[in-house]
Scaffold this active site. Sequence first.
Site, PDB file in Angstrom:
ATOM      1  N   LEU A  15     -33.029  55.106  22.423  1.00 19.62           N
ATOM      2  CA  LEU A  15     -34.233  55.930  22.388  1.00 19.62           C
ATOM      3  C   LEU A  15     -34.148  57.029  21.333  1.00 19.62           C
ATOM      4  O   LEU A  15     -35.168  57.618  20.972  1.00 19.62           O
ATOM      5  CB  LEU A  15     -34.489  56.562  23.761  1.00 19.62           C
ATOM      6  N   LYS A  17     -31.177  59.533  21.229  1.00 20.30           N
ATOM      7  CA  LYS A  17     -30.488  60.758  21.684  1.00 20.30           C
ATOM      8  C   LYS A  17     -29.811  61.471  20.522  1.00 20.30           C
ATOM      9  O   LYS A  17     -29.815  62.689  20.444  1.00 20.30           O
ATOM     10  CB  LYS A  17     -29.440  60.423  22.745  1.00 20.30           C
ATOM     11  N   ASP A  71     -23.520  58.519  15.339  1.00 21.47           N
ATOM     12  CA  ASP A  71     -24.345  59.705  15.601  1.00 21.47           C
ATOM     13  C   ASP A  71     -23.762  60.955  14.946  1.00 21.47           C
ATOM     14  O   ASP A  71     -24.505  61.896  14.648  1.00 21.47           O
ATOM     15  CB  ASP A  71     -24.501  59.933  17.104  1.00 21.47           C
ATOM     16  N   GLU A 139     -23.884  65.326  23.358  1.00 23.05           N
ATOM     17  CA  GLU A 139     -24.620  64.098  23.674  1.00 23.05           C
ATOM     18  C   GLU A 139     -23.724  63.174  24.489  1.00 23.05           C
ATOM     19  O   GLU A 139     -22.595  62.887  24.095  1.00 23.05           O
ATOM     20  CB  GLU A 139     -25.048  63.396  22.385  1.00 23.05           C
ATOM     21  N   GLU A 148     -20.139  53.187  33.599  1.00 28.11           N
ATOM     22  CA  GLU A 148     -19.193  53.768  32.648  1.00 28.11           C
ATOM     23  C   GLU A 148     -19.427  55.260  32.428  1.00 28.11           C
ATOM     24  O   GLU A 148     -18.509  56.008  32.072  1.00 28.11           O
ATOM     25  CB  GLU A 148     -19.295  53.052  31.291  1.00 28.11           C
ATOM     26  N   CYS A 382     -16.078  51.285  -2.092  1.00 29.60           N
ATOM     27  CA  CYS A 382     -14.896  50.821  -1.374  1.00 29.60           C
ATOM     28  C   CYS A 382     -14.630  49.344  -1.686  1.00 29.60           C
ATOM     29  O   CYS A 382     -14.171  49.011  -2.767  1.00 29.60           O
ATOM     30  CB  CYS A 382     -15.062  51.072   0.120  1.00 29.60           C
ATOM     31  N   GLU A 406      -5.749  40.796   0.862  1.00 29.68           N
ATOM     32  CA  GLU A 406      -6.449  40.822   2.147  1.00 29.68           C
ATOM     33  C   GLU A 406      -6.853  39.412   2.568  1.00 29.68           C
ATOM     34  O   GLU A 406      -6.963  39.107   3.748  1.00 29.68           O
ATOM     35  CB  GLU A 406      -7.698  41.716   2.058  1.00 29.68           C
ATOM     36  N   HIS A 517     -16.043  56.575   0.349  1.00 26.22           N
ATOM     37  CA  HIS A 517     -17.384  56.383   0.907  1.00 26.22           C
ATOM     38  C   HIS A 517     -18.226  57.648   0.707  1.00 26.22           C
ATOM     39  O   HIS A 517     -18.325  58.494   1.603  1.00 26.22           O
ATOM     40  CB  HIS A 517     -17.294  56.052   2.400  1.00 26.22           C
ATOM     41  N   GLU A 519     -21.329  58.063   0.759  1.00 22.90           N
ATOM     42  CA  GLU A 519     -22.509  58.145   1.634  1.00 22.90           C
ATOM     43  C   GLU A 519     -22.258  59.030   2.854  1.00 22.90           C
ATOM     44  O   GLU A 519     -23.207  59.579   3.443  1.00 22.90           O
ATOM     45  CB  GLU A 519     -22.952  56.751   2.071  1.00 22.90           C
TER      46      GLU A 519
END
EC number: 6.3.4.2
Length: 545
Positions: A15, A17, A71, A139, A148, A382, A406, A517, A519
């Site tokens: 929703l 939060k 978040d 939150e 939980e 990256c 990798e 990173h 961003e």
Amino acid sequence: MTRFVFVTGGVVSSLGKGIAAASLGALLQARGYKVRLRKLDPYLNVDPGTMSPYQHGEVFVTDDGAEADLDLGHYERFTGVHASRADNWTTGRIYSDVIAKERRGDYLGGTVQVIPHITDKIKDVIQAETDGYDFVLVEVGGTVGDIESLPFLEAIRQLANEVGPTRSLFVHLTLVPYIPSAGELKTKPTQHSVKELLGVGIQPQILLCRCDRPIPENERRKIALFCNVRPESVIPAYDADSIYSVPISYHAEGLDREVLRHFNLSFYGEPDLRRWEKIVQSIRAPEGEVTIAVVGKYTNLLDSYKSLAEALTHGGIAHNVKVRLDWVDSQIFEAGDEEAVKRLEGVHGILVPGGFGERGTGGKIEAVRFARERKIPFFGICFGMQMAVIEAARNLVGLKGASSTEFGTCAEPVVGLLTEWTKGNRVETRSAGGDLGGTMRLGSYTAHLAEGSLVREVYDGAAEIQERHRHRFEVNVAYREKLEGVGLKFCGMSPDGSLPEIVEVPDHPWFIGVQFHPELKSKPFAPHPLFRGFIGAAVKQARLV
């Protein structure tokens, strides 16, 4: 005096939060208060670092190297306050700490239980490092009614009783759905959700009601009556055309005033929301549009690239243009289909983001090659930088066996496992067979920028930068001479010169790859220099300037 605002959610998940907490933080900041935001997650993983993006979305990384919930990215973008390891706690991390104490004998032979030991630990982490803040917004993840979440709800109930109503407030976010066949908004889900909260001893003082249309006055009074709150504390949470308009919307509906009223704080006058109004104006009335192709492997779940998408939007805000994102699954290029490659024709920039694993790498390398040969602005982040280096090694140097360890052993390990590096004044070591969780190069590290490089110009002439990392493999510096010989310049290095941080192609309109990173540090009111520069190059590509 620190005040605690607990944000919970009910009826359904997703929703908003996180956006609600971040928006309230921004509003309180705009009124001159100092805020900090925290997230409690009820899942058993110690952190989201080992979870698939399809399960959890993006993993956000803090300066101090915590792998955290996405978040926390919203919190930073809305308030500019850097989060830390102390701001995200999961059930797994809580239980791990308590069990470790039990193994050491810290409980002196006592029986270890959810109450009081787990709840006491939760209360401790909520209150840790909160001195000097006017508000700590907490939150609670999950949905009220989930088993939980019960220890967290019990902990915040206890804490609210301990600090008293003058220092605690419960904000509950619910859904008020519209039923087309009935032509009505339904309040019953909200009533039942609040009843669930009351069942664990929590009475919310403010309700945020997510809806897609105005809630009639009589429906707001009905919600207030059945949920035992003031009608003024029933705040509509409307769907928004941009998340950055949410603080303005919440203020218009009186959220910040109700919070201050609860704490008996003055709310005369208006908060300074000019920077949010400017941001929203730029998003709603841009002067042009550019198209950026994002070639990745998690494009079916865009939460995997949440911070990336927002940072590109921030780059657009810096140039007052709309950034249209074309999410491209890198696997479509792997069959060598010429028609697939045409998908990139007409875009104004190509970005290859971070990722893990071999799937889709061939397509990413083809996207890099397309950008390099067609002179389209390119940004590799990256894993995207590593693909750019492998592409140059294969197609320019002629090392056909160039790859990353990798994906297994290879003839030319241009990218290899990072087993040792320096963090601060200590040496970190890892092994291929070690645990996956928390074992990457994580958090903020320094890079030195080469004089005369494009990237140094992008960073406004800075010789040294600090950026956040999250990766286990590094470009092999032993290939530097060969790669620079064909035009791929290593223009950003770790302080000791052993780890390549940034590469660029000087005779290209804009071709930069970074190992970190960027961003994660971009904000709508302070776009990251690299995204500002990349979108600026895309604007030139589109001939908008």
